[in-house]
Scaffold this motif. Structure first.
Motif, mmCIF file in Angstrom:
data_model
loop_
_atom_site.group_PDB
_atom_site.id
_atom_site.type_symbol
_atom_site.label_atom_id
_atom_site.label_comp_id
_atom_site.label_asym_id
_atom_site.label_seq_id
_atom_site.Cartn_x
_atom_site.Cartn_y
_atom_site.Cartn_z
ATOM 1 N N UNK A 155 -20.213 28.653 -53.424
ATOM 2 C CA UNK A 155 -19.265 29.700 -53.824
ATOM 3 C C UNK A 155 -18.193 29.936 -52.763
ATOM 4 N N UNK A 156 -18.429 29.417 -51.602
ATOM 5 C CA UNK A 156 -17.437 29.597 -50.541
ATOM 6 C C UNK A 156 -16.137 28.878 -50.880
ATOM 7 N N UNK A 158 -14.415 29.472 -53.268
ATOM 8 C CA UNK A 158 -13.491 30.536 -53.670
ATOM 9 C C UNK A 158 -12.711 31.059 -52.463
ATOM 10 N N UNK A 159 -13.421 31.238 -51.369
ATOM 11 C CA UNK A 159 -12.774 31.749 -50.155
ATOM 12 C C UNK A 159 -11.786 30.723 -49.607
ATOM 13 N N UNK A 162 -8.847 30.977 -51.580
ATOM 14 C CA UNK A 162 -8.128 32.204 -51.247
ATOM 15 C C UNK A 162 -7.354 32.056 -49.955
ATOM 16 N N UNK A 163 -7.957 31.458 -48.974
ATOM 17 C CA UNK A 163 -7.283 31.222 -47.689
ATOM 18 C C UNK A 163 -6.067 30.321 -47.889
ATOM 19 N N UNK A 165 -4.389 29.908 -50.618
ATOM 20 C CA UNK A 165 -3.374 30.624 -51.383
ATOM 21 C C UNK A 165 -2.618 31.608 -50.488
ATOM 22 N N UNK A 166 -3.347 32.343 -49.695
ATOM 23 C CA UNK A 166 -2.729 33.364 -48.841
ATOM 24 C C UNK A 166 -1.892 32.741 -47.727
#
Lengths: 175, 385
Positions: A155-156, A158-159, A162-163, A165-166
């Motif tokens: 599931x990491x 996703x992080x 996110x990283x 994307x940000x």
């Protein structure tokens, strides 16, 4: 390909080259400590001296290392490629596609590493502790729980996304 | 909100959701995982003829029968008889139960006593607990949780670890009993012999394996030093253990003790034989060693003065039978009461064992046969060990 996009790609290549060495070194150090240093210390320093430590502390506690040592060895040996992968991942800047790709590969590798260290969930004689003359042994064979551990780890992704994307805009804008 | 924050929250939500689904039944299981009766080192039975007084035993039976007549008690296939309205009215039931336990123990068996209701259904069935100085029974009950808990297996084993080699004393699966699991592990005292003869390094342990609903399989093993076990059997009293290193040669799980003192004398009685004991699967003399340490050991005395089967264990771990056949049988015979019963004072029992007249002859025959055989292992086997 538009001129604007082409510039971004060229800039990305330049930035990767700029930070590769420092990120690689930091990633290598962090990986070496976790994947190699800790198990090495456990095998070569903690294990041989544990009983004397306990004697100094006047604690009647003994640990049978028979089963733990192979675990630490797997941790260390499989940690060598993990250290390399970690260093390569850290050498890529956040927001870069390379970083996302390497992070994903590193994540997948870390799951395999974890499974290997845990002997794919088969740890029938994991630890044996003797306290005050009484011995307590614990063994574990993971079935579904192993899949859950893999799931939680996976599931990491996703992080990571996110990283990516940000950090993407900052990365493309040159921070 | 940053994408990474959303990702972290989403990940945590998934983890928490899955963990809750697992944790609730796990918590319920832990909460409900309780020892329901007995403990690891005690016995519990309504028919504990060893530690209970006649009155206690009668009270237990009366409790089950509610002091109503028409009940029938049977001891395995050995004895069957009607239970009076109150067993305290007559001691026959109790005496016969003890006698049945003695007989069963002497044959190396354990028997169950069954109380049958007037309609023939079973009111209570339980093992007659009988510690004959050699065997103790350990009863453990575990109550499991509610419907969410699905612990599919519990098992226990009792091992003695000797110099890194393990002798399996008992290996028992717990069996479901309603919503609980129970097990009764026979602990042959003499199994500890090998452990004791090995010095104070041996341990007895319990293994509990849990398969938790397919999530994982966990094994817990608890080992306790033999001294602690023996102390608990001995009411917490001091236990004199040999502290020497044994001369035994370990070959897998086979251990050999060699006696080298044949021909020596003990109180004027010559040691008749040199004994080699192949202790594979055969219990030893730990209870005796626990009581006495190295030296002269009397398994039992008959009447007030000495006698019985005397074994000498040297401080090197050598085991020899000191008393001979005639000596033992004479002691047995001289210990008979006027009414024909035989009273045996076993060192480790709180009360003398009363062997009824009709049981004495078979007991005498048994000892006669045992003492005719110089093989110590056979003697132990004959004693139901």
């Amino acid at each position: 390909m538009s001129k604007h996009k082409q510039d971004y790609d060229e800039d990305e290549e330049v930035r990767i080259k700029k930070i590769r060495i420092s990120g690689f070194i930091i990633g290598a150090i962090v990986g070496a400590v976790f994947y190699i240093g800790i198990p090495y210390a456990m095998i070569h320093y903690v294990e041989p001296n544990f009983d004397s430590y306990m004697e100094q502390l006047k604690v009647d506690l003994h640990i049978a290392w028979d089963s733990l040592t192979p675990l630490f060895e797997r941790w260390m040996y499989a940690g060598v490629p993990m250290t390399l992968l970690g260093a390569l991942t850290w050498s890529c800047p956040k927001g870069s596609r390379q970083r996302f790709l390497m992070s994903t590969i590193y994540l997948a590798a870390s799951i395999v590493w974890l499974l290997y260290v845990l002997n794919f969930g088969v740890l029938p004689d994991l630890i044996s502790i003797t306290v005050d003359g009484n011995t307590y042994e614990f063994g574990l064979v993971l079935y579904f729980l192993l899949y859950l551990i893999v799931l939680f780890r996976a599931l990491k992704i996703l992080i990571l996304f996110g990283v990516y994307k940000d950090s993407r805009d900052d990365y493309l804008e040159g921070e | 909100m940053k994408a990474v924050t959303i990702a972290k929250i989403a990940r945590i939500i998934v983890i928490i959701a899955v963990a809750v689904v697992i944790a609730i039944p796990t918590y319920a299981g832990i909460e409900s995982f309780k020892i329901t009766d007995g403990d690891f080192m005690s016995t519990e039975s309504i028919y504990d003829v060893n530690s209970m007084s006649n009155a206690d035993l009668a009270a237990n039976i009366n409790k089950v029968t509610d002091s109503e007549s028409g009940y029938k008690v049977s001891y395995g296939s050995v004895i069957g008889e009607d239970v009076p309205a109150s067993v305290t009215e007559t001691s026959d039931v109790i005496v016969n139960m003890r006698a049945a336990a003695v007989a069963a123990a002497s044959e190396g068996k354990t028997i169950k006593a069954t109380l049958l209701k007037p309609d023939g259904s079973i009111a209570k069935q339980d093992m007659i607990l009988w510690m004959n100085g050699f065997t103790q029974y350990m009863t453990v009950g575990v109550k499991l949780g509610g419907s969410l808990v699905n612990i599919v297996k519990l098992s226990a084993s009792l091992d003695s670890v000797i110099n890194g080699s393990k002798i399996v004393i008992s290996d028992v699966d717990m069996v479901p009993a309603g919503d609980a699991y129970r097990m009764t592990i026979p602990i042959p005292y003499l199994v500890f012999a090998a452990a004791m003869a090995d010095g104070a390094h041996s341990k007895v342990g319990v293994t509990i394996g849990i398969d938790y609903n397919g999530f994982f399989n966990a094994k817990f093993r608890m080992d306790f030093p033999v001294e602690k076990i023996m102390k608990s059997f001995n009411g917490g009293g001091e236990v004199n253990l040999p502290t020497y290193e044994t001369k035994k040669a370990a070959e897998g799980e086979t251990f050999t003790y060699e006696s080298k003192k044949a021909g020596s004398t003990h109180d004027g009685v010559e040691v008749k034989q040199e004994i080699d004991i192949d202790a594979k699967g055969v219990p030893g003399v730990a209870d005796i060693l626990a009581e006495y340490g190295a030296g002269e050991i009397s398994i039992g005395s008959f009447g007030g003065e000495g006698g019985g089967l005397i074994i000498e264990v040297s401080d090197q771990g050598d085991i020899q039978i000191v008393s001979d056949k005639e000596y033992l049988l004479d002691a047995l015979e001289s210990s008979r009461e006027e009414d024909g019963t035989l009273i045996i004072n076993v060192e480790y029992l709180p009360e003398p064992v009363v062997v009824e007249k009709d049981q004495v002859d078979s007991l005498m025959e048994m000892f006669d046969e045992l003492m005719s055989n110089p093989d110590y292992a056979t003697i132990l086997g004959g004693l139901g060990l």
